[in-house]
Write an enzyme that holds these catalytic residues in place. Structure first.
Site, PDB file in Angstrom:
ATOM      1  N   TRP A 147      50.228  38.059  47.302  1.00 12.45           N
ATOM      2  CA  TRP A 147      49.266  37.939  47.865  1.00 12.45           C
ATOM      3  C   TRP A 147      49.368  37.148  49.296  1.00 12.45           C
ATOM      4  O   TRP A 147      48.520  37.529  50.172  1.00 12.45           O
ATOM      5  CB  TRP A 147      48.232  37.624  46.612  1.00 12.45           C
ATOM      6  CG  TRP A 147      48.384  38.469  45.501  1.00 12.45           C
ATOM      7  CD1 TRP A 147      48.697  38.371  44.733  1.00 12.45           C
ATOM      8  CD2 TRP A 147      47.779  39.839  46.000  1.00 12.45           C
ATOM      9  NE1 TRP A 147      48.636  39.563  43.513  1.00 12.45           N
ATOM     10  CE2 TRP A 147      48.147  40.619  44.442  1.00 12.45           C
ATOM     11  CE3 TRP A 147      47.224  40.473  46.834  1.00 12.45           C
ATOM     12  CZ2 TRP A 147      47.807  41.520  44.293  1.00 12.45           C
ATOM     13  CZ3 TRP A 147      47.027  41.370  46.909  1.00 12.45           C
ATOM     14  CH2 TRP A 147      47.038  42.421  45.922  1.00 12.45           C
ATOM     15  N   LYS A 198      40.518  38.773  37.177  1.00 10.66           N
ATOM     16  CA  LYS A 198      41.998  38.094  37.225  1.00 10.66           C
ATOM     17  C   LYS A 198      41.230  37.476  35.257  1.00 10.66           C
ATOM     18  O   LYS A 198      41.876  36.909  34.512  1.00 10.66           O
ATOM     19  CB  LYS A 198      41.972  37.244  38.016  1.00 10.66           C
ATOM     20  CG  LYS A 198      42.612  37.836  38.567  1.00 10.66           C
ATOM     21  CD  LYS A 198      44.546  38.972  38.908  1.00 10.66           C
ATOM     22  CE  LYS A 198      44.200  39.806  39.690  1.00 10.66           C
ATOM     23  NZ  LYS A 198      44.643  39.771  40.950  1.00 10.66           N
ATOM     24  N   ASP A 216      43.117  30.693  47.949  1.00 11.08           N
ATOM     25  CA  ASP A 216      43.075  31.855  47.114  1.00 11.08           C
ATOM     26  C   ASP A 216      43.066  31.769  45.311  1.00 11.08           C
ATOM     27  O   ASP A 216      44.029  31.110  45.399  1.00 11.08           O
ATOM     28  CB  ASP A 216      44.074  33.302  47.186  1.00 11.08           C
ATOM     29  CG  ASP A 216      44.007  34.619  46.585  1.00 11.08           C
ATOM     30  OD1 ASP A 216      43.855  34.617  45.264  1.00 11.08           O
ATOM     31  OD2 ASP A 216      44.937  35.664  46.945  1.00 11.08           O
TER      32      ASP A 216
HETATM   33  C1  LIG Z   1      45.251  39.974  42.114  1.00 13.36           C
HETATM   34  C2  LIG Z   1      44.920  39.157  43.571  1.00 13.36           C
HETATM   35  C3  LIG Z   1      44.579  39.746  44.810  1.00 13.36           C
HETATM   36  C4  LIG Z   1      44.244  40.765  45.367  1.00 13.36           C
HETATM   37  O1  LIG Z   1      42.512  40.929  44.918  1.00 13.36           O
HETATM   38  P1  LIG Z   1      41.834  42.365  45.463  1.00 13.36           P
HETATM   39  O2  LIG Z   1      40.579  41.492  44.287  1.00 13.36           O
HETATM   40  O3  LIG Z   1      42.614  43.419  44.359  1.00 13.36           O
HETATM   41  O4  LIG Z   1      42.086  42.705  46.785  1.00 13.36           O
HETATM   42  C5  LIG Z   1      44.781  38.719  45.374  1.00 13.36           C
HETATM   43  N1  LIG Z   1      45.284  37.242  45.491  1.00 13.36           N
HETATM   44  C6  LIG Z   1      46.151  37.103  44.454  1.00 13.36           C
HETATM   45  C7  LIG Z   1      46.471  35.543  44.273  1.00 13.36           C
HETATM   46  C8  LIG Z   1      45.197  38.226  43.547  1.00 13.36           C
HETATM   47  O5  LIG Z   1      46.363  37.274  41.893  1.00 13.36           O
END
Ligand SMILES: *Cc1c(COP(=O)(O)O)cnc(C)c1O
Length: 356
Positions: free
Chosen positions: A99, A190, A166
Site C-alpha cells: 500500500w 478494516k 494511511d
Molecule cells: C486496504 C488498504 C488500502 C486500500 O483501501 P481501498 O479502500 O481498497 O482503496 C490502503 N491502505 C491500507 C493500509 C490498507 O490496508
C-alpha cells in the site's frame, strides 16, 4: 458451527453494528423508511453524518483546526488526493509495503519523490528506523499498519514537516496524537464499516498552498466546505460507521480497545512462538502489528501449510490464509474480533501440533 472471522478486509464488525444496520435498513430512525431509500439531505441522515463526525473527534481527541471527511473512492483515491492537494516541489515517502508503494507511485505523477527508506529488500518484514526526512519536502507519508505484511508503526513520529498517514487498518485500535499529523486517512472496511467509504482527518491550515488547478471532487476544501455533502455521500457505509463509533464509545473508547487488542496479539504471538510448527513472519517484537498477525510454517514443516489451512477451516476459522505476497497465514484481529476467537484459533494450532 461458530465461525471465527479473521478476514483482513472487508472484515469483522461488531454485532451491535450489524444489528443496527439491519434495523436501519428496515426502519431508519423511526422514519418508516429504509436507510437505503432516504435522502442524504433528510434531517435524519444529516444528524447521522454530524454525529459520526462528532464521535470521530471525541474518540480520537481530534483538536480544533481539523475536519473529518467521509469520501468515496477508498483509501486508494487518497493516494492521489494527497499529492494533488499538498505536493508543491517534493514529497517524502517511507516504503513499508504494497500500500505504501502504491501511494508512492501516485505521488511520482506530481514530481520528485524521495523514498527515505524501504524494507522491500526483506519482503517488508520490518519497519525501517534509520533514515532522515528531507526538511524541504512538502510532506512525509507513512502507512502506520501494513495490512499485508503484519508490521506496524505504533508510535507517532516527530518529523519537522507535515506528516500524512494511511491508517486504514489500525485506526481506532490504539491512541494517537492527531496533532502530530497533517492528514490521517483510510478505507473504512478494516476496522469501522463495510467498504464504500473512506475517512480523512484533515488539518485545514495545510491546504491552499499549491498552485495547480484541483478538480472539484478531488479538492479537500470542497468536502470541508460542504461537510462531506458536496455530492451524494456513501449513505449506508456512513450509517454503519456511525454504529461502530457508538459501539466503540460504549465499550470504553480507544484505551479499552487497545488493552484488548494488545492482549489478543500477545496471546497469538506467544502461541506462534511456542508452537513447533509455526514462526512469526515479523521477527522484531516492536515491529509486529496488533491488527494483522502474520505467521508461516517453520522450514521443517513447510509441507503442512495446506493441511493446516484445511484443518483450521474445518474448525470454523475463516480468512486466515496469508496474502499471496507473504504466504503462510494472517489472522486479522480487529477491534470487533472477540478474544474468544483468538483463543479458538490457538486451540486449533495446538491440536494441529499434537497431530504432528
Ligand atoms: C486496504 C488498504 C488500502 C486500500 O483501501 P481501498 O479502500 O481498497 O482503496 C490502503 N491502505 C491500507 C493500509 C490498507 O490496508
Amino acid at each position: 458451527m461458530k465461525k471465527h472471522n479473521f478476514y483482513a478486509g472487508p472484515s469483522i464488525l461488531s454485532q451491535f453494528t450489524i444489528d443496527n444496520v439491519i434495523e436501519g435498513v428496515r426502519d431508519f430512525a423511526g422514519t418508516g423508511l429504509s436507510v437505503l431509500e432516504v435522502s442524504h439531505r433528510s434531517k435524519e441522515f444529516v444528524a447521522v453524518n454530524d454525529q459520526a463526525q462528532a464521535l470521530f473527534k471525541e474518540l480520537l481527541e481530534i483538536p480544533d483546526g481539523y475536519h473529518v471527511l467521509f469520501l468515496g473512492g477508498g483509501a486508494s483515491l487518497q493516494f492521489t488526493m494527497i499529492p494533488m492537494n499538498l505536493f508543491k516541489t517534493k514529497a517524502a515517502y517511507l516504503n513499508t509495503g504494497s500500500w505504501a508503494s502504491k501511494a508512492l507511485k501516485e505521488a511520482k505523477i506530481y514530481g520528485e519523490v524521495v523514498e527515505v527508506a524501504s524494507s522491500k529488500d526483506a519482503n517488508f518484514n520490518y519497519i525501517p528506523r534509520d533514515y532522515s526526512v528531507p526538511s524541504d519536502a512538502d510532506y512525509f507519508h507513512i502507512t502506520t499498519n501494513n495490512t499485508i505484511y503484519g508490521t506496524e508503526i505504533k508510535s507517532d513520529l516527530d518529523v519537522g514537516i507535515p506528516l500524512v498517514a494511511d491508517m486504514s487498518s489500525d485506526i481506532f485500535s490504539r491512541r494517537i496524537d492527531v496533532s502530530k499529523y497533517a492528514i490521517i486517512y483510510g478505507g473504512a472496511q478494516k476496522n469501522l464499516a463495510p467498504s464504500g467509504v473512506a475517512f480523512a482527518i484533515v488539518k485545514e491550515d495545510i491546504l491552499g498552498k499549491v498552485d495547480r488547478a484541483i478538480p472539484t471532487m478531488l479538492d479537500y476544501k470542497t468536502h470541508i466546505d460542504k461537510e462531506s455533502m458536496f455530492n451524494t455521500p456513501p449513505v449506508l457505509p456512513i450509517f454503519a460507521a456511525f454504529q461502530t463509533l457508538k459501539w466503540l464509545k460504549s465499550n470504553g473508547g480507544i484505551e479499552a480497545m487497545n488493552k484488548v487488542n494488545v492482549e489478543k496479539a500477545d496471546m497469538l504471538y506467544s502461541e506462534i512462538e511456542r508452537n513447533k510448527l509455526f514462526v512469526p513472519a515479523v521477527s522484531k517484537d516492536e515491529d509486529r502489528s496488533i491488527m494483522n498477525i502474520c505467521f508461516v510454517m517453520t522450514d521443517e514443516y513447510q509441507e503442512l501449510e495446506q493441511d493446516f489451512n484445511s484443518f483450521a477451516s474445518s474448525k470454523g476459522m475463516v480468512g486466515i490464509k496469508g496474502h499471496r505476497s507473504v504466504g503462510g497465514f494472517r489472522a486479522s484481529t480487529y477491534n470487533a474480533l472477540p478474544t474468544e476467537s483468538v483463543a479458538a484459533l490457538i486451540d486449533v494450532m495446538k491440536e494441529f501440533e499434537s497431530n504432528h
